[in-house]
Enzyme design. Sequence first.
Site, PDB file in Angstrom:
ATOM      1  N   ASP A  75      68.212  48.391 -24.512  1.00  0.00           N
ATOM      2  CA  ASP A  75      66.771  48.170 -24.394  1.00  0.00           C
ATOM      3  C   ASP A  75      66.533  46.666 -24.271  1.00  0.00           C
ATOM      4  O   ASP A  75      67.449  45.868 -24.476  1.00  0.00           O
ATOM      5  CB  ASP A  75      66.014  48.787 -25.574  1.00  0.00           C
ATOM      6  CG  ASP A  75      66.621  48.442 -26.938  1.00  0.00           C
ATOM      7  OD1 ASP A  75      67.501  47.550 -27.005  1.00  0.00           O
ATOM      8  OD2 ASP A  75      66.231  49.057 -27.937  1.00  0.00           O
ATOM      9  N   GLU A 151      60.215  55.593 -28.460  1.00  0.00           N
ATOM     10  CA  GLU A 151      59.291  55.700 -29.583  1.00  0.00           C
ATOM     11  C   GLU A 151      58.885  57.159 -29.801  1.00  0.00           C
ATOM     12  O   GLU A 151      59.102  58.002 -28.914  1.00  0.00           O
ATOM     13  CB  GLU A 151      58.048  54.851 -29.283  1.00  0.00           C
ATOM     14  CG  GLU A 151      58.341  53.361 -29.129  1.00  0.00           C
ATOM     15  CD  GLU A 151      58.569  52.655 -30.465  1.00  0.00           C
ATOM     16  OE1 GLU A 151      59.101  53.273 -31.415  1.00  0.00           O
ATOM     17  OE2 GLU A 151      58.224  51.470 -30.554  1.00  0.00           O
TER      18      GLU A 151
END
Length: 250
Positions: A75, A151
Amino acid sequence: MSILKTYTPTVTVAENKQIFAKTAALLLWEQLEEMHNPLMVLPTGNTPGDMYRYLVTHHGKRKEIWERVRFLALDEYIGLPANDRRLFQNWLARDLLDPVGIPVRRRIVFNSMADAPGEEAAAMENWIKDNGPIDIAVLGLGVNGHIAFNEPGSNFDSVTRVIALSPETRQSNAAYWGGLDKVPERAYTLGLRTLSNAKQIILLVNGAHKAEILNKVLCGPITPDIPASFLRTVANVTVLADREAAKDLL
Ligand code: PGA
């Protein structure tokens, strides 16, 4: 060390911080030693710091192994210049990639300043399709159940994409960078489906503040609300926890 076989995936529990770091390092190192052109994904955060120190200290001189590793970003923040210390690629370069000597040309990372981040994310997904699969993915666990920047709400079939960071994630990352205002609002993340294709996944979880979420990941519903719960549906996952994080499982 104890192994809790009543859970899927199996959970290995390390007695303390030192054993946790050493075990994590050896799980990764033993795989890398075996492979010839491994594609490796690694996390940032507090969790893996001692593991990286162990690898540098004990295996850092084995250049012939590290030179054949390909590092793939898990990420990354969006909108930071290439030399910004906050970039995860720079963090990992400082902690591991530079000290052990993974060649820069073998680091596959996101362009944080891309004009079209959506296209950058799609290009990364395509690169993985063409050059993968990921051989080994080491992951951390967020207190909200995220893995990478997937998320809560992330679908299990999600691919590499741009994501708006949740308030909890921005708050927990603010500690590293001296204030919430310094944490970017958007990031790239490999998707859950992208990660599920890895040949092997090691989930690292340490500290008492992770006990509640680890319990939910392993014992609660398998749901996008707790993205890491999808690991229960994936083969070849190992969970390594320290005693504090595993306290509700014992
Ligand atoms: P931490 O972060 O290692 O700093 O706890 C893990 C994560 O949020 O993925």
